[in-house]
Scaffold this motif. Structure first.
Motif, PDB file in Angstrom:
ATOM      1  N   MET A 131       0.819  -1.209   0.000  1.00  0.00           N
ATOM      2  CA  MET A 131       0.000   0.000   0.000  1.00  0.00           C
ATOM      3  C   MET A 131       0.855   1.261   0.000  1.00  0.00           C
ATOM      4  O   MET A 131       0.564   2.234  -0.692  1.00  0.00           O
ATOM      5  N   ILE A 132       1.925   1.252   0.781  1.00  0.00           N
ATOM      6  CA  ILE A 132       2.805   2.423   0.845  1.00  0.00           C
ATOM      7  C   ILE A 132       3.474   2.648  -0.505  1.00  0.00           C
ATOM      8  O   ILE A 132       3.554   3.780  -1.003  1.00  0.00           O
ATOM      9  N   ASP A 133       3.960   1.576  -1.120  1.00  0.00           N
ATOM     10  CA  ASP A 133       4.647   1.697  -2.403  1.00  0.00           C
ATOM     11  C   ASP A 133       3.719   2.305  -3.454  1.00  0.00           C
ATOM     12  O   ASP A 133       4.129   3.196  -4.217  1.00  0.00           O
ATOM     13  N   ALA A 134       2.482   1.857  -3.485  1.00  0.00           N
ATOM     14  CA  ALA A 134       1.517   2.402  -4.445  1.00  0.00           C
ATOM     15  C   ALA A 134       1.193   3.862  -4.135  1.00  0.00           C
ATOM     16  O   ALA A 134       1.091   4.698  -5.042  1.00  0.00           O
ATOM     17  N   HIS A 135       1.058   4.174  -2.847  1.00  0.00           N
ATOM     18  CA  HIS A 135       0.699   5.530  -2.431  1.00  0.00           C
ATOM     19  C   HIS A 135       1.793   6.536  -2.762  1.00  0.00           C
ATOM     20  O   HIS A 135       1.517   7.709  -3.045  1.00  0.00           O
ATOM     21  N   LEU A 136       3.040   6.088  -2.746  1.00  0.00           N
ATOM     22  CA  LEU A 136       4.178   7.003  -2.892  1.00  0.00           C
ATOM     23  C   LEU A 136       4.602   7.246  -4.343  1.00  0.00           C
ATOM     24  O   LEU A 136       5.567   7.972  -4.578  1.00  0.00           O
ATOM     25  N   GLN A 137       3.896   6.703  -5.289  1.00  0.00           N
ATOM     26  CA  GLN A 137       4.350   6.790  -6.681  1.00  0.00           C
ATOM     27  C   GLN A 137       4.571   8.226  -7.149  1.00  0.00           C
ATOM     28  O   GLN A 137       5.477   8.489  -7.926  1.00  0.00           O
ATOM     29  N   ALA A 138       3.757   9.156  -6.683  1.00  0.00           N
ATOM     30  CA  ALA A 138       3.894  10.549  -7.125  1.00  0.00           C
ATOM     31  C   ALA A 138       4.123  11.488  -5.942  1.00  0.00           C
ATOM     32  O   ALA A 138       3.797  12.672  -6.017  1.00  0.00           O
ATOM     33  N   LYS A 139       4.699  10.970  -4.862  1.00  0.00           N
ATOM     34  CA  LYS A 139       4.884  11.779  -3.656  1.00  0.00           C
ATOM     35  C   LYS A 139       6.325  11.734  -3.187  1.00  0.00           C
ATOM     36  O   LYS A 139       6.968  10.683  -3.212  1.00  0.00           O
ATOM     37  N   ARG A 140       6.808  12.880  -2.726  1.00  0.00           N
ATOM     38  CA  ARG A 140       8.149  12.931  -2.129  1.00  0.00           C
ATOM     39  C   ARG A 140       8.110  12.474  -0.683  1.00  0.00           C
ATOM     40  O   ARG A 140       8.953  11.714  -0.231  1.00  0.00           O
ATOM     41  N   TRP A 141       7.111  12.982   0.058  1.00  0.00           N
ATOM     42  CA  TRP A 141       6.962  12.614   1.467  1.00  0.00           C
ATOM     43  C   TRP A 141       5.655  11.856   1.653  1.00  0.00           C
ATOM     44  O   TRP A 141       4.944  11.579   0.676  1.00  0.00           O
ATOM     45  N   ALA A 142       5.309  11.531   2.861  1.00  0.00           N
ATOM     46  CA  ALA A 142       4.215  10.593   3.122  1.00  0.00           C
ATOM     47  C   ALA A 142       2.886  11.034   2.536  1.00  0.00           C
ATOM     48  O   ALA A 142       2.091  10.202   2.093  1.00  0.00           O
ATOM     49  N   THR A 143       2.628  12.349   2.537  1.00  0.00           N
ATOM     50  CA  THR A 143       1.339  12.812   2.011  1.00  0.00           C
ATOM     51  C   THR A 143       1.485  13.843   0.899  1.00  0.00           C
ATOM     52  O   THR A 143       0.480  14.415   0.465  1.00  0.00           O
ATOM     53  N   GLY A 144       2.688  14.113   0.464  1.00  0.00           N
ATOM     54  CA  GLY A 144       2.862  15.091  -0.601  1.00  0.00           C
ATOM     55  C   GLY A 144       4.252  15.689  -0.613  1.00  0.00           C
ATOM     56  O   GLY A 144       5.251  15.007  -0.377  1.00  0.00           O
TER      57      GLY A 144
END
Length: 227
Positions: free
Chosen positions: A143-156
């Motif tokens: 889930m983290i790997d998918a969430h981070l595809q377009a993010k530098r930090w945890a939420t943006g």
């Protein structure tokens, strides 16, 4: 100095709060808690009878603040710095709180289950619980790997409380249940965290205690050289 943080230098949840403090160069004292020493433990229990660390005591306000996320929110409200770890925008704040809880509950908690099982007496191990913990971590990694595809930090693009939560959980989890080879976004995120000055300081302070870590034999050599 009005702020005292009760910690153990090897405790991942303590690292979360230390990162927040170092991000804003907040002045505070540390009180290392040795639970094997009745006097040391009593000093903590006097402030917070539950006996969990970290705990922040603010002598100026006569206030004791437990629980990592609440401590960080307290610091932002009462001892703000240049780095805003909880955004003002309600939607962004909700995302930060969501991922803060995610890293605590689905990375740090199962990681600790695996670690503590290694130091249980031989007849008290919980192999089924360890298997479940690893399954939880593997799902979290996905889930983290998918969430981070377009993010530098945890939420943006901004470093927040969620990143403070992410580092200690991922640091130790990567030792006890290494990331699969295809989790490239997750691996890159951890590397970005590890070079951040506040994180480097926390890890450097923990290094003298790494010999006490039950999975010290599995710790990558480059973790020992972070300073």
């Amino acid at each position: 100095m009005s702020l005292t943080l009760y910690i153990h230098p090897l405790a991942s949840f303590c690292h979360k709060v230390l990162i927040a403090l170092y991000e804003n160069e907040t002045e505070f004292d540390t009180q290392i808690v040795d639970f094997a020493d009745p006097g040391s433990a009593a000093a903590l229990l006097d402030k917070w009878p539950v006996g969990k660390i970290p705990v922040l005591h603010d002598s100026k306000a006569a206030q004791t603040v437990p629980e990592t996320s609440i401590i960080i929110e307290y610091l932002q409200a009462n001892y703000p710095g240049e780095v805003r770890l909880l955004p003002a925008d309600p939607d962004e704040l909700l995302q930060v709180r969501q991922w803060d809880r995610f890293y605590d509950l689905y990375v740090s908690v199962p990681m600790q289950k695996i670690v503590t099982d290694r130091i249980r007496p031989a007849n008290a191990n919980d192999p089924h619980g360890v298997t479940e913990a690893k399954s939880t971590l593997d799902q979290a990694y996905k889930m983290i790997d998918a969430h981070l595809q377009a993010k530098r930090w945890a939420t943006g693009e901004d470093f927040t409380m969620a990143d403070c939560a992410a580092l200690p959980g991922l640091f130790f989890a990567s030792i006890v249940d290494p990331f699969p080879g295809d989790r490239e976004h997750l691996k890159a995120y951890l590397q970005r965290l590890l070079v951040r000055p506040s994180v480097r300081r926390v890890i450097a302070e923990a290094q003298p205690y790494f010999s006490m870590f039950p999975y010290r034999d599995a710790m990558p050599e480059h973790y020992l050289g972070i300073s």
